[in-house]
Design a protein around this motif. Structure first.
Motif, PDB file in Angstrom:
ATOM      1  N   GLN A  38     -47.424  71.230  62.100  1.00 21.23           N
ATOM      2  CA  GLN A  38     -46.175  71.988  62.202  1.00 21.23           C
ATOM      3  C   GLN A  38     -46.331  73.378  61.600  1.00 21.23           C
ATOM      4  N   LEU A  39     -46.978  73.432  60.465  1.00 25.61           N
ATOM      5  CA  LEU A  39     -47.158  74.715  59.796  1.00 25.61           C
ATOM      6  C   LEU A  39     -48.087  75.632  60.586  1.00 25.61           C
ATOM      7  N   LEU A  40     -49.106  75.063  61.210  1.00 26.35           N
ATOM      8  CA  LEU A  40     -50.046  75.866  61.992  1.00 26.35           C
ATOM      9  C   LEU A  40     -49.432  76.359  63.295  1.00 26.35           C
ATOM     10  N   VAL A  41     -48.626  75.524  63.925  1.00 26.11           N
ATOM     11  CA  VAL A  41     -47.997  75.903  65.188  1.00 26.11           C
ATOM     12  C   VAL A  41     -46.883  76.920  64.942  1.00 26.11           C
ATOM     13  N   GLY A  42     -46.242  76.791  63.819  1.00 23.43           N
ATOM     14  CA  GLY A  42     -45.197  77.743  63.477  1.00 23.43           C
ATOM     15  C   GLY A  42     -43.790  77.252  63.749  1.00 23.43           C
ATOM     16  N   VAL A  44     -41.432  74.648  62.620  1.00 23.61           N
ATOM     17  CA  VAL A  44     -41.266  73.625  61.595  1.00 23.61           C
ATOM     18  C   VAL A  44     -39.908  72.954  61.764  1.00 23.61           C
ATOM     19  N   ASN A  45     -39.949  71.639  61.973  1.00 23.06           N
ATOM     20  CA  ASN A  45     -38.732  70.834  62.007  1.00 23.06           C
ATOM     21  C   ASN A  45     -38.552  70.250  60.610  1.00 23.06           C
ATOM     22  N   LEU A  49     -40.954  67.424  58.833  1.00 23.67           N
ATOM     23  CA  LEU A  49     -41.727  67.811  57.658  1.00 23.67           C
ATOM     24  C   LEU A  49     -41.382  66.929  56.466  1.00 23.67           C
ATOM     25  N   CYS A  50     -40.095  66.617  56.300  1.00 20.67           N
ATOM     26  CA  CYS A  50     -39.661  65.743  55.208  1.00 20.67           C
ATOM     27  C   CYS A  50     -40.275  64.346  55.354  1.00 20.67           C
ATOM     28  N   PHE A  51     -40.230  63.789  56.571  1.00 24.33           N
ATOM     29  CA  PHE A  51     -40.855  62.495  56.819  1.00 24.33           C
ATOM     30  C   PHE A  51     -42.345  62.544  56.475  1.00 24.33           C
ATOM     31  N   SER A  52     -43.022  63.591  56.901  1.00 30.37           N
ATOM     32  CA  SER A  52     -44.463  63.722  56.657  1.00 30.37           C
ATOM     33  C   SER A  52     -44.777  63.761  55.166  1.00 30.37           C
ATOM     34  N   VAL A  53     -43.990  64.531  54.435  1.00 27.72           N
ATOM     35  CA  VAL A  53     -44.228  64.664  52.994  1.00 27.72           C
ATOM     36  C   VAL A  53     -43.988  63.327  52.287  1.00 27.72           C
ATOM     37  N   VAL A  54     -42.905  62.635  52.648  1.00 31.81           N
ATOM     38  CA  VAL A  54     -42.594  61.357  51.997  1.00 31.81           C
ATOM     39  C   VAL A  54     -43.676  60.322  52.311  1.00 31.81           C
ATOM     40  N   ILE A  55     -44.093  60.233  53.568  1.00 32.81           N
ATOM     41  CA  ILE A  55     -45.142  59.274  53.942  1.00 32.81           C
ATOM     42  C   ILE A  55     -46.447  59.610  53.218  1.00 32.81           C
ATOM     43  N   TRP A 146     -35.234  62.329  69.336  1.00 36.61           N
ATOM     44  CA  TRP A 146     -33.966  62.878  68.869  1.00 36.61           C
ATOM     45  C   TRP A 146     -34.172  64.069  67.956  1.00 36.61           C
ATOM     46  N   LEU A 147     -35.338  64.164  67.309  1.00 40.92           N
ATOM     47  CA  LEU A 147     -35.582  65.281  66.409  1.00 40.92           C
ATOM     48  C   LEU A 147     -35.626  66.611  67.158  1.00 40.92           C
ATOM     49  N   ALA A 148     -36.029  66.582  68.417  1.00 39.72           N
ATOM     50  CA  ALA A 148     -36.095  67.806  69.207  1.00 39.72           C
ATOM     51  C   ALA A 148     -34.699  68.397  69.390  1.00 39.72           C
ATOM     52  N   PHE A 149     -33.665  67.560  69.415  1.00 45.06           N
ATOM     53  CA  PHE A 149     -32.315  68.053  69.614  1.00 45.06           C
ATOM     54  C   PHE A 149     -31.646  68.482  68.316  1.00 45.06           C
ATOM     55  N   SER A 150     -32.170  68.035  67.179  1.00 47.06           N
ATOM     56  CA  SER A 150     -31.522  68.352  65.898  1.00 47.06           C
ATOM     57  C   SER A 150     -31.951  69.700  65.350  1.00 47.06           C
ATOM     58  N   GLY A 151     -33.094  70.223  65.765  1.00 47.54           N
ATOM     59  CA  GLY A 151     -33.598  71.472  65.208  1.00 47.54           C
ATOM     60  C   GLY A 151     -33.287  72.570  66.101  1.00 47.54           C
TER      61      GLY A 151
END
Length: 151
Positions: A38-42, A44-45, A49-55, A146-151
């Protein structure tokens, strides 16, 4: 009094923690790659990102418990394989753990049933962290459309 067979059985159970650790490592690396991508592509959802950090953080904690479980597995196996009496093994182990600062002096001489309970508790903690990682990863996969629609 705990028997040598019980010591072998506990050591065998604790060695299962290695398989749990391998699965957790895969999920941890997947979370790290997802967050970094996400950070490389630019784009950021924040939820992703929150899910990734927690996992990822759960994976790091699980790795700590996995190291503790592996250490206990080696100790239980060593105690089971020794030809000394159980009292001599216990005394030698307590001396070594105290000398290395891994156990306070007042904890020396504990019963093996207490040690077994403590070691299996560590394995349960490791399993719980892995289960939480799996649930969050599955939740992330199911929520992805669903994340695509929230950001």
């Amino acid at each position: 009094m705990i028997s040598d067979m019980e010591l072998h059985t506990v050591a065998s159970l604790l060695r299962r923690g290695h398989s749990l650790d391998q699965l957790s490592t895969g999920l941890t690396l997947l979370a790290a790659l997802l967050g970094l991508a996400q950070l490389l592509v630019g784009s950021v959802n924040p939820w992703l990102l929150c899910f990734s950090v927690v996992i990822f953080l759960l994976g790091v904690l699980q790795k700590y418990w996995a190291q503790r479980v592996a250490f206990d597995a080696d100790l239980f196996q060593r105690m089971a394989d020794s030809t000394q009496s159980l009292a001599e093994r216990t005394y030698t182990l307590d001396q070594a753990l105290t000398a290395l600062g891994l156990q306070p002096v007042e904890r020396s001489g504990r019963l093996w049933t207490e040690r077994r309970h403590g070691a299996l508790l560590l394995l349960r903690r490791q399993s719980l962290l892995l289960a939480t990682q799996v649930v969050l990863t599955l939740g992330l996969i199911l929520a992805s459309p669903w994340l695509a629609f929230s950001g």
